[in-house]
Design an enzyme around this catalytic site. Sequence first.
Site, PDB file in Angstrom:
ATOM      1  N   SER A   1       0.837  -1.196   0.000  1.00  0.00           N
ATOM      2  CA  SER A   1       0.000   0.000   0.000  1.00  0.00           C
ATOM      3  C   SER A   1       0.879   1.255   0.000  1.00  0.00           C
ATOM      4  O   SER A   1       1.745   1.397  -0.857  1.00  0.00           O
ATOM      5  CB  SER A   1      -0.954  -0.056   1.194  1.00  0.00           C
ATOM      6  OG  SER A   1      -1.974   0.902   1.090  1.00  0.00           O
TER       7      SER A   1
ATOM      8  N   ASP B   1      -5.740  -3.246  -2.517  1.00  0.00           N
ATOM      9  CA  ASP B   1      -4.722  -2.916  -1.516  1.00  0.00           C
ATOM     10  C   ASP B   1      -4.067  -4.162  -0.919  1.00  0.00           C
ATOM     11  O   ASP B   1      -4.745  -5.104  -0.501  1.00  0.00           O
ATOM     12  CB  ASP B   1      -5.399  -2.110  -0.410  1.00  0.00           C
ATOM     13  CG  ASP B   1      -4.407  -1.503   0.557  1.00  0.00           C
ATOM     14  OD1 ASP B   1      -3.959  -2.234   1.469  1.00  0.00           O
ATOM     15  OD2 ASP B   1      -4.084  -0.325   0.411  1.00  0.00           O
TER      16      ASP B   1
END
Length: 311
Positions: free
Chosen positions: A63, A186
């Site tokens: 991320s 993510d």
Amino acid sequence: MADRLLSVTELVQARLAGDRTDDCTLALVIEGGGMRGVVSAAMAAALERAGVTACLDLVVGTSAGSVNGAAVVAGVADAMSASYADVFAGRREYADPLRLVTRAGPAVDAGKIVAATDELLDLATRALGNRAVRLAAVATDVDTAQPVALEERDDPAALLLALQASSTLPVVGGPPVELRGRRWLDGGISDAVPVGIARELGATHAIVLATRPAGNVPKWGPADSVIERYLRRLNPDLATSYRARPERYAEERAALVSGLHLGVETLLLAPGPGDPVPGRMERDAEVLRQARVAADLTASRLLHGWLERAA
């Protein structure tokens, strides 16, 4: 002593002294966390200043940690850490919760954030120009619910898309990103601190940058229930993985503190108990600046102490 029995600090100390005769693979593993990524970016800047990033063979990030990782490989970690407050804080083109209501786009636009970072820091070109260090952005495969290391070594546009895929939050980040014929979300859904991925890529040693202080684990709230339902519609295994994050994170942090995780020698850098830690969606520039300063000081102090003891 066999090379693989060296501690991380002993390995770094030797490499700082110019000895690269070991057969080890030293990784930098960077946790995600949205705007909390200012913490790992500041810690990376402290490592960069001390010359430690020149000792790395591999950088693996999840991320926001993937974007910070690209900045490390590009040699611009300090500028990356400054950008959280100076460029992205409070800017509606990058993050605006109202877009969830108006449906005018993602509330957190990872694509625009990555593109702006690239324009500001020449991120992709600089990162791809460093052939000495491998860079992997960890994203979650929607169809398998597994974390995957996305490595793009030649194409700047593909690298930026991999960083976007790693950083696209469920629900607030818009639909999954398509890359390599797969759909991605993510990386934190499946692997917030990707030491296991680093091991799969050959790491024997890892410096791990965490964005939470000891005892701070992901909490479950009303928004998480919405995210879980969304993920379940995409793939029930995604929802299961997301639901297990708090327990998985707590177990992983305990293992990292021990100095050996999944067969990888580890050195953990994390915020101190009194350090300010912003939230994932923090918009206050001053809060982010304070977190940056505190994280830099904590990392510098810990690093100095560890390397002094290893000397």
